[in-house]
Design a protein around this motif. Structure first.
Motif, short mmCIF file in Angstrom:
data_model
loop_
_atom_site.label_atom_id
_atom_site.label_comp_id
_atom_site.label_asym_id
_atom_site.label_seq_id
_atom_site.Cartn_x
_atom_site.Cartn_y
_atom_site.Cartn_z
N VAL A 26 -10.56 11.14 -10.76
CA VAL A 26 -11.50 11.74 -9.79
C VAL A 26 -12.42 10.68 -9.18
O VAL A 26 -12.88 10.83 -8.03
CB VAL A 26 -12.28 12.90 -10.46
CG1 VAL A 26 -13.18 12.41 -11.58
CG2 VAL A 26 -13.08 13.72 -9.46
N VAL A 27 -12.67 9.59 -9.90
CA VAL A 27 -13.52 8.53 -9.32
C VAL A 27 -12.74 7.76 -8.25
O VAL A 27 -13.29 7.42 -7.19
CB VAL A 27 -14.08 7.60 -10.43
CG1 VAL A 27 -14.78 6.38 -9.83
CG2 VAL A 27 -15.05 8.37 -11.32
N LEU A 63 -4.21 11.42 -0.94
CA LEU A 63 -4.92 10.67 -1.97
C LEU A 63 -4.23 10.95 -3.31
O LEU A 63 -4.36 12.03 -3.89
CB LEU A 63 -6.40 11.04 -2.03
CG LEU A 63 -7.26 10.67 -0.82
CD1 LEU A 63 -8.74 10.98 -1.06
CD2 LEU A 63 -7.12 9.20 -0.41
N GLY A 64 -3.46 9.98 -3.74
CA GLY A 64 -2.76 10.07 -5.01
C GLY A 64 -2.57 8.65 -5.53
O GLY A 64 -3.13 7.70 -4.97
N THR A 65 -1.76 8.52 -6.58
CA THR A 65 -1.50 7.16 -7.09
C THR A 65 -0.11 6.69 -6.67
O THR A 65 0.20 5.51 -6.79
CB THR A 65 -1.53 7.15 -8.63
OG1 THR A 65 -0.46 7.98 -9.11
CG2 THR A 65 -2.85 7.64 -9.18
N GLY A 66 0.74 7.67 -6.29
CA GLY A 66 2.12 7.32 -5.97
C GLY A 66 3.01 7.29 -7.21
O GLY A 66 4.19 6.98 -7.13
N LYS A 67 2.43 7.64 -8.37
CA LYS A 67 3.23 7.66 -9.61
C LYS A 67 3.26 9.07 -10.18
O LYS A 67 2.25 9.76 -10.17
CB LYS A 67 2.61 6.74 -10.65
CG LYS A 67 2.71 5.30 -10.28
CD LYS A 67 2.36 4.38 -11.44
CE LYS A 67 2.38 2.94 -10.98
NZ LYS A 67 1.38 2.67 -9.92
N LYS A 96 -6.94 2.94 -8.72
CA LYS A 96 -6.75 1.85 -9.69
C LYS A 96 -6.57 2.32 -11.14
O LYS A 96 -6.06 1.58 -11.96
CB LYS A 96 -7.87 0.83 -9.57
CG LYS A 96 -9.23 1.30 -10.04
CD LYS A 96 -10.22 0.14 -10.03
CE LYS A 96 -11.51 0.59 -10.67
NZ LYS A 96 -12.64 -0.28 -10.46
N TYR A 97 -7.00 3.54 -11.44
CA TYR A 97 -6.94 3.96 -12.85
C TYR A 97 -5.57 4.49 -13.23
O TYR A 97 -4.94 5.22 -12.46
CB TYR A 97 -8.00 5.03 -13.13
CG TYR A 97 -9.40 4.49 -13.01
CD1 TYR A 97 -9.90 3.59 -13.95
CD2 TYR A 97 -10.22 4.88 -11.96
CE1 TYR A 97 -11.18 3.09 -13.84
CE2 TYR A 97 -11.52 4.38 -11.84
CZ TYR A 97 -11.99 3.48 -12.78
OH TYR A 97 -13.25 2.99 -12.66
#
Ligand code: NAD
Ligand code: UD1
Length: 336
Positions: free
Chosen positions: A235-236, A260-264, A314-315
């Motif tokens: 969420v950050v 807005l995601g991580t792509g993973k 990044k997380y």
């Protein structure tokens, strides 16, 4: 720069308010507190040793909103306020359309009156329905399969129609994948009212012993371990994505749409393992039938967001679980 944040005391709103303050923005917070507690904002104030003007109002109440715009020189709006449960939206479509569409109409109408032209909207990966290709790109056809996701699609269309009428509007539509985790301080986090619907709050309540076991919805999907795969984003990271988007759209009039995601992707069993490792507790589970309306796999193509926003989540999953667990252990009763 002064930003009005609607839904500011909610899960994503409170984390975004924290990042806005951190980045030097001034925030005016509004919320009707139907699904949140004012304590979240008090914790952000404590974190940054500051005062955040707060107005308890329903954003459908235009005269109440106008008073806020009258009092503060609002330059941009980040709009989180809305109802967000898919199941509830099927049971209460009238309330969902009225709140989600009505709230947005009211905000936009008041913004127009006050000549405020910068707007960021919380959309959802649920606008992609059951996607035809993975990872999901922003330009695929949208298809809502329930009143909640259809309300998001309608709002996206409405906003684009409104913002296309003038050449000096700045609009950002952010489609979130699965936000989880909590602020590193352990002061703010997700505080569901009832028995949680979403995976992480459910798992963390099992880990802390509030709920006996997890029911995994479906073990027969076409995925490596048979359980559903999602793109979980801290969420950050999500909140920082909003700051980046705001900084981009306010530079020049445009309509920006970004995932807005991580792509993973991670399966339900990956999440269970990560949470067991973090918490040192066993998460008992039973695999049951698939949940109606669920899809097998959803994760984002983030190339567009990475490029236009100069932003990357990044997380990793382990850290998301660590932060969710810290929040849960420090606040076993949430904000109460
Ligand atoms: P949340 O319920 O924690 O926050 C929403 C806030 O809006 C709450 O504090 C609620 O009290 C307030 N609110 C609702 N209707 C209002 C109204 N008419 N007037 C004033 N305040 C009102 O939810 P969240 O998880 O922080 O989600 C924020 C936004 O992001 C929502 O629009 C949601 O649809 C969207 N979204 C959330 C997720 C997710 O997984 N959490 C995923 C995709 C999109
Ligand atoms: C759900 C919503 C979505 C919304 C998002 C955030 C549905 C169909 N979709 O997404 O529109 O944007 O929440 O609010 O409700 N799971 C279990 N057991 C549980 C809970 C979940 O196995 O008790 C599984 C689900 O089947 C899924 C994964 O965990 O595979 C994630 O579920 P969840 O956290 O509810 O998110 P989504 O279903 O992706």
């Amino acid at each position: 720069m002064k930003i009005l944040v609607s839904g500011a005391t909610g899960y994503i709103g409170s984390h975004t308010v924290a990042e806005l303050i951190n980045a030097g923005f001034k925030v005016v917070a509004v919320d009707n507190l139907t699904n949140s507690s004012l304590e979240s904002l008090k914790r952000v104030e404590k974190l940054f040793k500051c005062k955040i003007p707060f107005y308890r109002l329903d954003i459908r109440n235009k005269s109440a909103l106008k008073k806020v715009f009258d009092k503060h020189s609002i330059e941009a709006v980040i709009h989180f306020a809305g109802l967000k449960s898919v199941n509830e939206s099927i049971l209460k479509p009238v309330e969902y359309y009225n709140n989600n569409l009505g709230g947005t109409f009211s905000l936009i109408e008041v913004m127009k009156e006050f000549n405020c032209k910068i707007f960021l909207f919380s959309s959802s990966a649920s606008v992609y329905g059951n996607p035809q290709s993975i990872p999901i790109k922003e330009n695929v056809p949208l298809s809502g399969s329930n009143p909640y996701s259809r309300s998001k699609i309608m709002i996206e269309q409405y906003l684009q129609d409104v913002f296309n009428t003038s050449d000096n509007y700045c609009l950002g539509i952010l489609r979130y994948f699965n936000p989880i985790g909590a602020h590193k301080s352990g002061l703010i986090g997700e505080d569901p009212n009832d028995i949680p619907n979403n995976l992480i709050p459910f798992v963390s309540q099992v880990a802390i012993g509030k709920i006996k076991k997890l029911y995994i919805f479906g073990g027969d999907y076409e995925t490596p371990d048979g359980t559903g795969i999602r793109d979980y984003i801290h969420v950050v990271d999500l909140a920082i994505g909003h700051i980046k988007a705001l900084q981009v759209i306010m530079k020049k009039p445009q309509v920006l749409i970004a995932n807005l995601g991580t792509g993973k992707g991670h399966s339900v069993l990956d999440v269970v393992k990560a949470f067991e490792k973090t918490s040192g507790r066993k998460i008992p589970f039973t695999i049951v039938d698939r949940r109606q309306g669920d899809i097998a796999i959803s994760y984002a193509d983030c190339n567009h967001a990475n490029k236009v926003l100069n932003w990357k989540a990044k997380y990793k999953l382990d850290e998301m679980c660590e932060d969710a667990w810290r929040w849960q252990t420090l606040n076993p009763k949430g904000y109460n």
